[in-house]
Design a protein around this motif. Sequence first.
Motif, PDB file in Angstrom:
ATOM      1  N   LYS A  13     -15.248   1.296  21.274  1.00  0.00           N
ATOM      2  CA  LYS A  13     -15.376   1.450  22.722  1.00  0.00           C
ATOM      3  C   LYS A  13     -15.357   2.929  23.097  1.00  0.00           C
ATOM      4  N   SER A  36     -17.082  -5.631  21.154  1.00  0.00           N
ATOM      5  CA  SER A  36     -16.905  -6.974  21.695  1.00  0.00           C
ATOM      6  C   SER A  36     -16.870  -8.037  20.600  1.00  0.00           C
ATOM      7  N   PRO A  40     -13.140  -9.146  21.875  1.00  0.00           N
ATOM      8  CA  PRO A  40     -13.729  -9.199  23.216  1.00  0.00           C
ATOM      9  C   PRO A  40     -12.700  -8.978  24.314  1.00  0.00           C
ATOM     10  N   ASP A  45     -16.978  -6.181  28.201  1.00  0.00           N
ATOM     11  CA  ASP A  45     -18.080  -7.002  28.711  1.00  0.00           C
ATOM     12  C   ASP A  45     -18.701  -6.373  29.960  1.00  0.00           C
TER      13      ASP A  45
END
Length: 121
Positions: A13, A36, A40, A45
Amino acid sequence: MSEANKDEADKCKKVAIAAREKGDLAKSLRMLRRSSSMYPTPEVDALISEVQAQLDSGESATPSAPNGTHEEAPPRAASESSTGRSPTASRASTTGQRVGKNGKTYTSEQFQAVQKILRTK
């Protein structure tokens, strides 16, 4: 998904956010999807949706300057010729040497050996 993947997903991320800030939306989307798949979260998202929307809308992938204008490429040095090659590159090619991407010079024998190896792969 496994809690063990949470740290790796967080790293992905962070890489994705940095890539997005640099304007590399494709890399950002790829890293967000990887994050994800490992762990997740709603935040990831949402980021995926934002980056996908930017790609779909065709927004420029070039980074913006802080004032909102796009950065321009730096002007070429006056010593560069109209071909964009530096005098060193021109001189190296006339002496039977090549200049690599990193600015190092290579003999024609070295260059040919590398090309032969790359062709066989």
